[in-house]
Design a protein around this motif. Structure first.
Motif, PDB file in Angstrom:
ATOM      1  N   ARG A   1       6.410  -4.845   0.675  1.00 55.55           N
ATOM      2  CA  ARG A   1       6.502  -3.391   0.782  1.00 55.55           C
ATOM      3  C   ARG A   1       6.000  -2.919   2.146  1.00 55.55           C
ATOM      4  O   ARG A   1       6.643  -2.115   2.833  1.00 55.55           O
ATOM      5  CB  ARG A   1       5.697  -2.744  -0.336  1.00 55.55           C
TER       6      ARG A   1
ATOM      7  N   LEU B   1      12.494   1.060  -1.559  1.00 55.65           N
ATOM      8  CA  LEU B   1      11.364   0.771  -0.682  1.00 55.65           C
ATOM      9  C   LEU B   1      10.578   2.047  -0.369  1.00 55.65           C
ATOM     10  O   LEU B   1       9.341   2.076  -0.480  1.00 55.65           O
ATOM     11  CB  LEU B   1      11.857   0.127   0.607  1.00 55.65           C
TER      12      LEU B   1
ATOM     13  N   ALA C   1       8.691   3.239  -3.401  1.00 58.52           N
ATOM     14  CA  ALA C   1       7.498   2.430  -3.683  1.00 58.52           C
ATOM     15  C   ALA C   1       6.384   2.748  -2.696  1.00 58.52           C
ATOM     16  O   ALA C   1       5.207   2.843  -3.071  1.00 58.52           O
ATOM     17  CB  ALA C   1       7.853   0.943  -3.631  1.00 58.52           C
ATOM     18  N   CYS C   2       6.732   2.920  -1.414  1.00 59.08           N
ATOM     19  CA  CYS C   2       5.717   3.243  -0.407  1.00 59.08           C
ATOM     20  C   CYS C   2       5.152   4.643  -0.604  1.00 59.08           C
ATOM     21  O   CYS C   2       3.973   4.890  -0.323  1.00 59.08           O
ATOM     22  CB  CYS C   2       6.320   3.109   1.001  1.00 59.08           C
TER      23      CYS C   2
ATOM     24  N   VAL D   1      11.412  -6.010  -2.519  1.00 57.80           N
ATOM     25  CA  VAL D   1      10.709  -4.975  -3.282  1.00 57.80           C
ATOM     26  C   VAL D   1      11.552  -4.546  -4.480  1.00 57.80           C
ATOM     27  O   VAL D   1      11.024  -4.322  -5.581  1.00 57.80           O
ATOM     28  CB  VAL D   1      10.406  -3.768  -2.374  1.00 57.80           C
TER      29      VAL D   1
END
Length: 392
Positions: free
Chosen positions: A82, A121, A124-125, A67
């Motif tokens: 992801r 990570l 992004a999530c 990611v």
């Protein structure tokens, strides 16, 4: 070869690994129902992580690398990476990896983990709605890590219950009796006698096995078992599990004894970090290797826990907090039991805090703690005189 062909993120993962719903369900479930589901699933967590839990952590880290730097694995679907990273991270936490629990506690508090890849990570999530911050989950993950003997997590939990701030802010309020419990836990972890650590090392196990019998122990093939490779599972050799940016070793055939470290991953076989080399060893040595890997993870979790509010306090600060709470006590309510005053125990805590701070060259602070100890001793004598006057 994409990562999802090595450790897939299956559509029915919420049935096979019920630790975190798949991303498409996360978007469909309302936040409150998702929160209740996760809290329910975190009620039963193993005290010690199985080897497969450490593999989940390593796979999560590899997904997080993808990611962060997609060019490392251009064949990997960014969305799958992801989702897979979040799934394996939460699975590792639910399977007892304290390091994953603290990383998720930081994430649910909006704090950035020390790992750049995992921080990216979670960011992004969060942007996609697959990860939502909940103070209740931060508190739960922190408690899980504290229950597994992470001193910094116990100190952070004590701070949260003592002040109502820090981890779980908004989800808890000051509970002095609970704070005293976790302060004692943190102090106990810090003062434990580790005993003879060499007795559990691979060298000691090999030496013990050699002394038990002078006759060579032949394997089924008729050849003596190969000596244990210490470089694989020493703390330096295990750094890749939790810290260094490892990589999948492709094209290798995995023909080791997989029963010692968990299920086989793929028919072609892979080696993740240094963990899977544990399976090349004999059963006794493999157990020692897993214990060594767990020790490395616990050390990393201890450092990660210092990122939590109150997790980096010194021993003398914990002792002083304990003394302050015990000196006056606190009434109880519907959510917290009462804390009876115990000035004698408070004086002992203040004296210990003074000695610890003096050893840390904190002279003024040490003098202050000695003064508080004298006040607590005076209060203890007054209580004793009162009890004697009443004939108790």
């Amino acid at each position: 070869m994409p990562l999802h062909t090595v450790m897939p993120f299956p559509p029915d993962c919420h049935m096979r690994y019920p630790t975190h719903p798949p991303p498409h369900l996360c978007l469909l479930l309302c936040p409150m129902r998702l929160l209740l589901l996760l809290l329910l699933l975190l009620q039963t967590v193993p005290d010690k992580p199985a080897p497969e839990a450490l593999v989940h952590w390593e796979i999560a880290r590899l997904y997080a690398e993808t990611v962060t730097l997609p060019e490392l694995r251009p064949d990997e679907d960014p969305d799958a990476a992801r989702a897979g990273g979040l799934f394996h991270l939460t699975t590792a936490a639910a399977k007892g990896v304290a390091l994953a629990q603290i990383v998720l506690a930081c994430g649910h508090m909006g704090l950035q983990p020390s790992s750049t890849q995992l921080a990216h990570l979670l960011k992004a999530c969060t942007a996609t709605g697959e990860f939502q911050q909940h103070p209740q989950l931060a508190l739960r993950y922190n408690k899980l890590a504290a229950e597994r003997g992470i001193k910094s997590a116990a100190a952070a939990l004590a701070y949260a219950y003592m002040t109502g701030e820090g981890v779980g802010h908004g989800a808890t309020k000051p509970q002095p009796a609970t704070a005293v419990h976790w302060l004692k836990q943190a102090l106990h972890i810090g003062s434990e006698d580790p005993g003879d650590l060499f007795a559990q090392t691979p060298d000691a196990l090999n030496h013990r096995a050699a002394n038990q019998s002078r006759t060579p122990n032949l394997s089924q093939s008729g050849q003596p078992p190969k000596p244990y490779n210490n470089s694989v599972t020493s703390p330096q050799g295990c750094q890749g599990l939790a810290r260094s940016p490892g990589a999948l070793k492709r094209g290798q055939t995995y023909k080791s004894r997989v029963s010692a470290v968990g299920p086989r991953i793929g028919e072609s076989g892979v080696t993740v970090g240094s963990l899977f080399t544990i399976a090349d060893q004999a059963d006794t040595a493999a157990s020692a290797a897993v214990a060594a890997a767990n020790a490395v993870f616990e050390e990393a979790a201890e450092e990660e826990g210092k990122l939590l509010p109150g997790g980096d306090r010194a021993q003398y600060e914990l002792l002083a907090d304990l003394g302050e709470l015990l000196l006056f006590g606190a009434p109880g309510d519907s959510t917290s039991p009462p804390l009876p005053p115990d000035p004698a125990a408070a004086a002992e805590a203040f004296n210990s805090a003074a000695e610890e701070s003096a050893a840390a060259f904190k002279g003024k602070l040490s003098q202050r703690y000695f003064e508080r100890a004298a006040e607590a001793e005076g209060a203890a004598e007054a209580v004793e005189a009162e009890l004697c006057g009443e004939g108790i």
